[in-house]
Design a protein around this motif. Structure first.
Motif, PDB file in Angstrom:
ATOM      1  N   ASP A 132     -13.438 -29.185 -49.488  1.00 46.14           N
ATOM      2  CA  ASP A 132     -13.359 -28.487 -48.204  1.00 46.14           C
ATOM      3  C   ASP A 132     -14.636 -28.698 -47.397  1.00 46.14           C
ATOM      4  O   ASP A 132     -14.591 -28.946 -46.186  1.00 46.14           O
ATOM      5  CB  ASP A 132     -13.140 -26.988 -48.416  1.00 46.14           C
ATOM      6  CG  ASP A 132     -11.732 -26.658 -48.878  1.00 46.14           C
ATOM      7  OD1 ASP A 132     -10.875 -27.561 -48.875  1.00 46.14           O
ATOM      8  OD2 ASP A 132     -11.492 -25.493 -49.256  1.00 46.14           O
ATOM      9  N   TRP A 133     -15.771 -28.598 -48.057  1.00 44.60           N
ATOM     10  CA  TRP A 133     -17.058 -28.767 -47.369  1.00 44.60           C
ATOM     11  C   TRP A 133     -17.187 -30.178 -46.807  1.00 44.60           C
ATOM     12  O   TRP A 133     -17.503 -30.379 -45.628  1.00 44.60           O
ATOM     13  CB  TRP A 133     -18.199 -28.490 -48.349  1.00 44.60           C
ATOM     14  CG  TRP A 133     -19.559 -28.572 -47.724  1.00 44.60           C
ATOM     15  CD1 TRP A 133     -20.257 -27.561 -47.135  1.00 44.60           C
ATOM     16  CD2 TRP A 133     -20.382 -29.743 -47.623  1.00 44.60           C
ATOM     17  NE1 TRP A 133     -21.461 -28.033 -46.671  1.00 44.60           N
ATOM     18  CE2 TRP A 133     -21.560 -29.355 -46.963  1.00 44.60           C
ATOM     19  CE3 TRP A 133     -20.236 -31.070 -48.032  1.00 44.60           C
ATOM     20  CZ2 TRP A 133     -22.600 -30.263 -46.694  1.00 44.60           C
ATOM     21  CZ3 TRP A 133     -21.263 -31.976 -47.761  1.00 44.60           C
ATOM     22  CH2 TRP A 133     -22.416 -31.576 -47.108  1.00 44.60           C
ATOM     23  N   GLY A 134     -16.919 -31.177 -47.639  1.00 47.16           N
ATOM     24  CA  GLY A 134     -17.106 -32.559 -47.221  1.00 47.16           C
ATOM     25  C   GLY A 134     -16.108 -33.017 -46.172  1.00 47.16           C
ATOM     26  O   GLY A 134     -16.472 -33.662 -45.180  1.00 47.16           O
ATOM     27  N   ILE A 135     -14.818 -32.691 -46.373  1.00 46.11           N
ATOM     28  CA  ILE A 135     -13.792 -33.148 -45.450  1.00 46.11           C
ATOM     29  C   ILE A 135     -13.921 -32.422 -44.110  1.00 46.11           C
ATOM     30  O   ILE A 135     -13.735 -33.027 -43.045  1.00 46.11           O
ATOM     31  CB  ILE A 135     -12.401 -32.965 -46.060  1.00 46.11           C
ATOM     32  CG1 ILE A 135     -12.241 -33.907 -47.258  1.00 46.11           C
ATOM     33  CG2 ILE A 135     -11.304 -33.226 -45.030  1.00 46.11           C
ATOM     34  CD1 ILE A 135     -10.968 -33.711 -48.050  1.00 46.11           C
ATOM     35  N   SER A 136     -14.262 -31.140 -44.121  1.00 54.03           N
ATOM     36  CA  SER A 136     -14.493 -30.427 -42.868  1.00 54.03           C
ATOM     37  C   SER A 136     -15.611 -31.088 -42.077  1.00 54.03           C
ATOM     38  O   SER A 136     -15.527 -31.246 -40.850  1.00 54.03           O
ATOM     39  CB  SER A 136     -14.837 -28.958 -43.139  1.00 54.03           C
ATOM     40  OG  SER A 136     -13.736 -28.251 -43.664  1.00 54.03           O
ATOM     41  N   CYS A 137     -16.654 -31.496 -42.786  1.00 57.12           N
ATOM     42  CA  CYS A 137     -17.771 -32.175 -42.133  1.00 57.12           C
ATOM     43  C   CYS A 137     -17.311 -33.491 -41.520  1.00 57.12           C
ATOM     44  O   CYS A 137     -17.623 -33.801 -40.366  1.00 57.12           O
ATOM     45  CB  CYS A 137     -18.885 -32.407 -43.138  1.00 57.12           C
ATOM     46  SG  CYS A 137     -20.339 -33.212 -42.429  1.00 57.12           S
TER      47      CYS A 137
END
Length: 247
Positions: A132-137
């Motif tokens: 979630d953190w990486g893809i949102s970024c």
């Protein structure tokens, strides 16, 4: 808005009849893509009033979705809801996704596993949080539950069918490309985390598949440039969550 449901499946003989039957009862057209099952899944589906496509050998979830998207386009639907055939996604949640899609035209709608999260295995929960953190970024917008396979896609996202990504990376790639190149927004509808009961072991392998997704995501984030600006955009607001049925 014409819509169908697409189910990529692999060895779901125990559950696929109920999942498909419940969708048919909702009056929704259903497309099932069997990715080389060897447990009789296609025989169960073939007896139901749906479109069945088959891969002779296993090609992975990404290729099953790609095959399904091409059929969605061939049949002329404007949108599609994807979901798994193992029973972890409830057909009863599909009308809520469609209601959110009606309220937010042109958006991707994700059935986000925000309810009963204690049921999620700890390793899976950590892997999802990292994704979630990486893809949102990489998307430059906050997204709740980037790993959920229950999603509504509008036509302009279905048209990205030839995107260069495979396996579970395919779904992450759709989010990133749609967000960055088409300006598509993402909203989420809370659904239950359903891991208890007679579900078969997940085909998702946290170490292997998170590594694939992470490497792809890092590459795309730097491809679009200004990584820290994208990061700030992904953290500037909370994900858009529609937490009640919509009229």
């Amino acid at each position: 808005m014409s819509c169908c449901v697409l189910i990529p499946c692999l060895n779901e003989k125990k559950t696929i009849a109920k999942v498909v039957g419940d969708l048919v009862a909702l009056g929704l057209p259903v497309i099932v893509v069997d990715d080389g099952s060897d447990d009789g899944t296609p025989d169960v589906v073939a007896a139901m009033p749906v479109t069945l496509l088959r891969h002779d050998t296993r090609r992975g979830k990404g290729e099953a979705l790609r095959t399904g998207f091409l059929e969605v386009l061939r049949q002329g639907f404007d949108s599609v809801v994807t979901m798994d055939g193992d029973g972890q996604h409830s057909p009863a949640d599909v009308p809520r996704l469609l209601a959110a899609a009606h309220a937010f035209p042109g958006h991707i709608v994700i059935g986000a596993r925000l309810l009963d999260k204690a049921q999620q295995p700890p390793g899976r929960r950590r892997a999802n949080a990292i994704a979630d953190w990486g893809i949102s970024c990489a998307c430059a917008q906050p997204i709740a539950d980037t790993q959920s396979g229950q999603r509504f896609y509008p036509r302009e996202v279905i048209d990205l069918v030839d995107i260069g990504a495979e396996h579970f990376v395919f779904e992450a790639a759709l989010l990133i490309k749609a967000s960055r190149e088409l300006g598509v927004g993402v909203v989420s509808v809370p659904i239950a985390s359903r891991y208890q009961g007679g579900f078969r072991p997940s085909h998702f392998r946290p170490v292997r598949d998170v590594t694939r997704i992470t490497l792809y995501t890092i590459g795309r984030a730097y491809h679009y440039g200004n990584f820290f600006r994208s990061y700030r955009k992904s953290r500037a607001t909370l994900p858009v969550v529609v937490d009640r049925p919509l009229a």
